[in-house]
Design a protein around this motif. Structure first.
Motif, PDB file in Angstrom:
ATOM      1  N   CYS A 244       5.225  -4.146 -15.431  1.00 38.34           N
ATOM      2  CA  CYS A 244       3.989  -3.932 -14.169  1.00 38.34           C
ATOM      3  C   CYS A 244       4.024  -4.935 -13.181  1.00 38.34           C
ATOM      4  CB  CYS A 244       3.025  -3.676 -14.863  1.00 38.34           C
ATOM      5  SG  CYS A 244       2.762  -2.172 -15.994  1.00 38.34           S
ATOM      6  N   LYS A 245       4.429  -6.171 -13.381  1.00 36.95           N
ATOM      7  CA  LYS A 245       4.563  -7.113 -12.194  1.00 36.95           C
ATOM      8  C   LYS A 245       5.616  -6.735 -11.275  1.00 36.95           C
ATOM      9  CE  LYS A 245       4.648 -12.040 -11.860  1.00 36.95           C
ATOM     10  NZ  LYS A 245       5.928 -12.552 -11.636  1.00 36.95           N
ATOM     11  N   THR A 246       6.763  -6.402 -11.931  1.00 38.97           N
ATOM     12  CA  THR A 246       8.032  -5.939 -11.225  1.00 38.97           C
ATOM     13  C   THR A 246       7.693  -4.679 -10.248  1.00 38.97           C
ATOM     14  OG1 THR A 246       9.405  -6.733 -12.980  1.00 38.97           O
ATOM     15  CG2 THR A 246      10.122  -5.353 -11.473  1.00 38.97           C
ATOM     16  N   LEU A 247       6.958  -3.914 -11.043  1.00 42.78           N
ATOM     17  CA  LEU A 247       6.576  -2.612 -10.215  1.00 42.78           C
ATOM     18  C   LEU A 247       5.635  -2.803  -8.804  1.00 42.78           C
ATOM     19  CD1 LEU A 247       7.214   0.312 -10.921  1.00 42.78           C
ATOM     20  CD2 LEU A 247       5.017   0.375 -12.157  1.00 42.78           C
ATOM     21  N   ILE A 248       4.670  -3.879  -9.259  1.00 38.84           N
ATOM     22  CA  ILE A 248       3.647  -4.061  -8.248  1.00 38.84           C
ATOM     23  C   ILE A 248       4.476  -4.975  -7.183  1.00 38.84           C
ATOM     24  CG2 ILE A 248       1.801  -5.749  -7.829  1.00 38.84           C
ATOM     25  CD1 ILE A 248       0.821  -4.727 -10.529  1.00 38.84           C
ATOM     26  N   GLU A 249       5.519  -6.022  -7.522  1.00 40.98           N
ATOM     27  CA  GLU A 249       6.348  -6.567  -6.658  1.00 40.98           C
ATOM     28  C   GLU A 249       7.120  -5.720  -5.588  1.00 40.98           C
ATOM     29  OE1 GLU A 249       6.167 -10.682  -9.047  1.00 40.98           O
ATOM     30  OE2 GLU A 249       8.361  -9.505  -9.110  1.00 40.98           O
ATOM     31  N   HIS A 250       7.405  -4.713  -6.186  1.00 43.19           N
ATOM     32  CA  HIS A 250       8.458  -3.602  -5.502  1.00 43.19           C
ATOM     33  C   HIS A 250       7.490  -3.145  -4.634  1.00 43.19           C
ATOM     34  CE1 HIS A 250      10.686  -0.108  -4.560  1.00 43.19           C
ATOM     35  NE2 HIS A 250       9.562   0.356  -4.692  1.00 43.19           N
ATOM     36  N   TYR A 251       6.369  -2.498  -4.724  1.00 44.23           N
ATOM     37  CA  TYR A 251       5.487  -1.914  -3.802  1.00 44.23           C
ATOM     38  C   TYR A 251       4.856  -2.809  -2.946  1.00 44.23           C
ATOM     39  CZ  TYR A 251       5.332   2.076  -6.989  1.00 44.23           C
ATOM     40  OH  TYR A 251       5.844   3.365  -7.565  1.00 44.23           O
ATOM     41  N   MET A 252       4.715  -3.994  -3.167  1.00 43.11           N
ATOM     42  CA  MET A 252       4.253  -5.132  -2.304  1.00 43.11           C
ATOM     43  C   MET A 252       5.370  -5.546  -1.329  1.00 43.11           C
ATOM     44  SD  MET A 252       1.056  -4.900  -2.345  1.00 43.11           S
ATOM     45  CE  MET A 252       0.726  -6.065  -1.233  1.00 43.11           C
ATOM     46  N   GLY A 253       6.615  -5.568  -1.762  1.00 44.71           N
ATOM     47  CA  GLY A 253       7.707  -5.943  -0.897  1.00 44.71           C
ATOM     48  C   GLY A 253       7.902  -4.755  -0.019  1.00 44.71           C
ATOM     49  N   ASN A 254       7.388  -3.602  -0.201  1.00 45.88           N
ATOM     50  CA  ASN A 254       7.333  -2.309   0.794  1.00 45.88           C
ATOM     51  C   ASN A 254       6.341  -2.649   1.870  1.00 45.88           C
ATOM     52  OD1 ASN A 254       9.512  -1.051  -0.688  1.00 45.88           O
ATOM     53  ND2 ASN A 254       8.017   0.622  -1.508  1.00 45.88           N
TER      54      ASN A 254
ATOM     55  N   LYS B 212      -2.180   3.023 -10.094  1.00 47.41           N
ATOM     56  CA  LYS B 212      -1.398   2.311  -9.129  1.00 47.41           C
ATOM     57  C   LYS B 212      -0.810   1.011  -9.951  1.00 47.41           C
ATOM     58  CE  LYS B 212      -2.643   5.503  -6.684  1.00 47.41           C
ATOM     59  NZ  LYS B 212      -3.945   5.715  -5.885  1.00 47.41           N
ATOM     60  N   SER B 213      -1.179   0.372 -10.847  1.00 48.58           N
ATOM     61  CA  SER B 213      -0.911  -0.676 -11.259  1.00 48.58           C
ATOM     62  C   SER B 213       0.131  -0.656 -12.400  1.00 48.58           C
ATOM     63  CB  SER B 213      -1.952  -1.473 -12.201  1.00 48.58           C
ATOM     64  OG  SER B 213      -2.605  -0.789 -13.283  1.00 48.58           O
ATOM     65  N   ALA B 214       0.233   0.776 -13.092  1.00 52.45           N
ATOM     66  CA  ALA B 214       1.262   0.908 -14.107  1.00 52.45           C
ATOM     67  C   ALA B 214       1.835   2.187 -13.784  1.00 52.45           C
ATOM     68  CB  ALA B 214       0.604   0.848 -15.329  1.00 52.45           C
ATOM     69  N   GLY B 215       1.784   2.945 -12.772  1.00 50.14           N
ATOM     70  CA  GLY B 215       2.439   3.986 -12.347  1.00 50.14           C
ATOM     71  C   GLY B 215       2.083   5.240 -13.044  1.00 50.14           C
ATOM     72  N   PHE B 216       0.967   5.393 -13.255  1.00 51.93           N
ATOM     73  CA  PHE B 216       0.100   6.417 -14.140  1.00 51.93           C
ATOM     74  C   PHE B 216      -0.415   7.583 -13.319  1.00 51.93           C
ATOM     75  CE2 PHE B 216      -0.966   5.043 -18.790  1.00 51.93           C
ATOM     76  CZ  PHE B 216       0.140   4.130 -18.900  1.00 51.93           C
ATOM     77  N   THR B 217      -0.125   7.621 -12.077  1.00 45.85           N
ATOM     78  CA  THR B 217      -0.851   8.755 -11.333  1.00 45.85           C
ATOM     79  C   THR B 217      -0.544  10.311 -11.876  1.00 45.85           C
ATOM     80  OG1 THR B 217       0.987   8.879  -9.654  1.00 45.85           O
ATOM     81  CG2 THR B 217      -0.867   7.674  -9.144  1.00 45.85           C
ATOM     82  N   GLY B 218       0.627  10.314 -12.559  1.00 39.68           N
ATOM     83  CA  GLY B 218       0.849  11.547 -13.442  1.00 39.68           C
ATOM     84  C   GLY B 218       0.581  11.484 -14.900  1.00 39.68           C
ATOM     85  N   VAL B 219      -0.089  10.556 -15.236  1.00 42.11           N
ATOM     86  CA  VAL B 219       0.053  10.089 -16.777  1.00 42.11           C
ATOM     87  C   VAL B 219      -1.339  10.013 -16.998  1.00 42.11           C
ATOM     88  CG1 VAL B 219       0.117   8.788 -18.722  1.00 42.11           C
ATOM     89  CG2 VAL B 219       2.022   8.574 -17.080  1.00 42.11           C
TER      90      VAL B 219
ATOM     91  N   GLY C 212      -4.214  -5.513   6.695  1.00 45.16           N
ATOM     92  CA  GLY C 212      -3.947  -5.162   5.099  1.00 45.16           C
ATOM     93  C   GLY C 212      -2.459  -5.400   4.743  1.00 45.16           C
ATOM     94  N   GLY C 213      -2.112  -4.807   3.618  1.00 44.32           N
ATOM     95  CA  GLY C 213      -0.726  -4.968   2.968  1.00 44.32           C
ATOM     96  C   GLY C 213      -0.353  -6.414   2.383  1.00 44.32           C
ATOM     97  N   VAL C 214      -1.330  -7.214   2.279  1.00 51.24           N
ATOM     98  CA  VAL C 214      -1.090  -8.328   1.875  1.00 51.24           C
ATOM     99  C   VAL C 214      -1.370  -8.702   0.469  1.00 51.24           C
ATOM    100  CG1 VAL C 214      -1.217 -10.913   2.041  1.00 51.24           C
ATOM    101  CG2 VAL C 214      -1.056  -9.612   4.018  1.00 51.24           C
ATOM    102  N   ASN C 215      -2.505  -7.944  -0.010  1.00 51.82           N
ATOM    103  CA  ASN C 215      -3.294  -8.018  -1.246  1.00 51.82           C
ATOM    104  C   ASN C 215      -3.517  -6.658  -1.641  1.00 51.82           C
ATOM    105  OD1 ASN C 215      -3.666 -10.914  -2.024  1.00 51.82           O
ATOM    106  ND2 ASN C 215      -4.711 -10.892  -0.078  1.00 51.82           N
ATOM    107  N   ALA C 216      -2.933  -5.676  -0.959  1.00 47.64           N
ATOM    108  CA  ALA C 216      -3.258  -3.973  -1.359  1.00 47.64           C
ATOM    109  C   ALA C 216      -1.872  -3.543  -0.853  1.00 47.64           C
ATOM    110  CB  ALA C 216      -4.540  -3.836  -0.355  1.00 47.64           C
ATOM    111  N   PRO C 217      -1.779  -2.396  -1.556  1.00 51.09           N
ATOM    112  CA  PRO C 217      -0.467  -1.731  -1.140  1.00 51.09           C
ATOM    113  C   PRO C 217      -0.604  -0.555   0.036  1.00 51.09           C
ATOM    114  CG  PRO C 217      -1.610  -0.503  -3.003  1.00 51.09           C
ATOM    115  CD  PRO C 217      -2.412  -1.795  -2.482  1.00 51.09           C
ATOM    116  N   TYR C 218      -1.859  -0.857   0.921  1.00 50.95           N
ATOM    117  CA  TYR C 218      -2.056  -0.064   2.170  1.00 50.95           C
ATOM    118  C   TYR C 218      -1.949  -0.975   3.272  1.00 50.95           C
ATOM    119  CZ  TYR C 218      -3.542   3.706  -0.951  1.00 50.95           C
ATOM    120  OH  TYR C 218      -3.703   4.533  -2.123  1.00 50.95           O
ATOM    121  N   VAL C 219      -1.209  -0.429   4.504  1.00 54.66           N
ATOM    122  CA  VAL C 219      -0.988  -0.991   5.496  1.00 54.66           C
ATOM    123  C   VAL C 219      -2.001  -0.235   6.517  1.00 54.66           C
ATOM    124  CG1 VAL C 219       0.285  -1.929   7.412  1.00 54.66           C
ATOM    125  CG2 VAL C 219       1.078  -1.885   4.923  1.00 54.66           C
ATOM    126  N   TRP C 220      -2.842  -0.976   7.289  1.00 52.10           N
ATOM    127  CA  TRP C 220      -3.820  -0.342   8.127  1.00 52.10           C
ATOM    128  C   TRP C 220      -3.453  -0.688   9.520  1.00 52.10           C
ATOM    129  CZ3 TRP C 220      -7.167   3.406   7.721  1.00 52.10           C
ATOM    130  CH2 TRP C 220      -8.030   3.508   8.563  1.00 52.10           C
TER     131      TRP C 220
END
Ligand code: MLT
Length: 414
Positions: free
Chosen positions: A318-328, A253-260, A345-353
């Motif tokens: 990677c910082k830009t990538l994380i900022e993108h998801y946290m913007g979402n 999740k931090s570097a977009g490696f789910t498929g790597v 949630g959704g403030v320090n984590a990419p999941y909103v509960w």
């Protein structure tokens, strides 16, 4: 005659995500004309392309493999020194955290490591998990025969569930009723609730572990999403944790490696557990032995890609990538709140509960979102009975999709 592992028959209907996929497939089949523009916020899978510095490292490594002089065959089972050194320096030493390169075991995923770690643990441990919980911790224990059957709520006999709810901010506290856990899984930032454990909460867990001889299995797969500098990013920031904890980290999740596929597990050299003869034995050599026997290491190409995560360009991208998801995450949080829903949630984590509106079960709200908003979410009850009445929205998506989901949530009538 071959006998199967009967423990698999104890597993509930199916792993959560395949069940979601089944319902989504049924929806898509019914919508054969493809009228609905389905947006998937269910499984937390990254959507954005790999950062340029990482793909450059991949290409370079592929070219090395094309030349006899620089070609590599089997690598060290624990991971190449160049990656273990980069991890130790950047993720730990530079942040003042004591973790050494030879305590880092590079692997192909945190999910695998969370399950595989059971290979080196005994079968009679009293296991504690939070509820709701990332299902892998529970299901791997079921498969290993560490539980009895599930009850009607899906809770397995033999597992201690630590209920997480609004009252405790979705972060479990150590048991105060004398329960002695031998092994406890902690996940911060939390999947699924997006909650983060404070330094005081983690300190309480380490103190409990020291007092009760508990092994903490700390899943920090989402640490890169922590924005608040006061929140620990590693259990090893807590004094004493080296003697009672193993930490799982991931590039997924931090570097977009789910498929790597690349992750790592930290097993401190001081960490010990009890053998049947009563002696205390270090776990590091056991995990090393396990990896050497059952694993041949992550590919050279992928490890070079992971190394690039720590280059100055890689860090910035990677910082830009994380900022993108946290913007979402912010857009989704605000959208759900404007729809009158209670959001966590959704403030320090990419999941909103999100708390489902009164009268809806988690699966009912899942079906409503699917059929009326054409949005896939994850039903909270799929993570445990304490998740009933909630749902999880993943922020891993394009910006346009996150904005569209926020609009569609507000258009729903509850
Ligand atoms: C999730 O949606 O919870 C994650 O994608 C699961 C995982 O990382 O295995």
């Amino acid at each position: 005659m071959a006998h199967l592992n009967d423990n698999f028959l104890k597993l509930k209907a199916g792993y959560l995500f395949p069940e979601i996929a089944r319902r989504v497939n049924a929806f898509c089949e019914a919508d054969a004309a493809g009228k609905a523009r389905l947006i998937r916020c269910g499984i937390g899978d990254v959507t954005e392309a790999l950062p340029k510095s990482i793909t450059a490292a991949l290409h370079k490594a592929v070219d090395e493999m094309a030349e006899r002089g620089s070609f590599r065959g089997y690598g060290p089972e624990q991971g190449y020194a160049f990656l273990r050194d980069a991890i130790a320096k950047n993720d730990f030493t530079d942040r003042g955290v004591e973790v050494y390169a030879d305590e880092i075991f590079v692997s192909d995923g945190s999910k695998c490591d969370c399950g595989n770690i059971l290979d080196i643990l005994g079968h009679d441990n009293r296991i504690g998990v939070s509820d709701p919980v990332y299902p892998v911790y529970v299901d791997t224990n079921v498969m290993a025969g560490h539980t009895g059957d599930a009850d009607s709520n899906g809770a397995y006999a033999g597992i201690t569930y630590l209920v997480c709810n609004e009252a405790n901010g979705f972060t479990p506290s150590p048991p105060t009723d004398g329960t002695k856990l031998d092994v406890v899984y902690l996940c911060s930032p939390n999947n699924p609730t997006g909650a983060v454990a404070t330094r005081a909460q983690l300190t309480a867990w380490v103190e409990y572990a020291q007092k009760n001889d508990t092994l903490i299995l700390f899943d920090a797969a989402y640490e890169a999403f922590i924005a608040d500098p006061a929140i620990p990013r590693s259990i090893f920031e807590i004094p004493g944790a080296r003697k009672c904890a193993i930490e799982f980290r991931s590039f997924s999740k931090s570097a977009g490696f789910t498929g790597v596929r690349c992750a790592f597990t930290v097993v401190p050299k001081e960490l010990t557990a009890k053998a049947k003869d009563g002696s205390r034995q270090p776990l590091h050599p056991l995990w090393n032995r396990r990896m050497c026997t059952k694993f041949n290491g992550v590919s050279y190409i992928v490890q070079r890609a992971a190394e690039a995560v720590y280059s100055p360009e890689g860090k910035a991208e990677c910082k830009t990538l994380i900022e993108h998801y946290m913007g979402n995450a912010k857009i989704l949080r605000e959208g759900a709140a404007k729809a009158g829903l209670k959001v966590f949630g959704g403030v320090n984590a990419p999941y909103v509960w999100v708390k489902a509106p009164a009268g809806y079960t988690s699966w009912q709200i899942f079906d409503k979102f699917l059929n009326e908003a054409n949005v896939v979410i994850t039903p909270g009850s799929g993570f445990g009975s304490a998740g009933e009445g909630y749902f999880r929205v993943s922020a891993f998506n394009s910006r346009a999709n996150a904005e569209e989901v926020a609009r569609r949530i507000q258009a729903l009538k509850f």
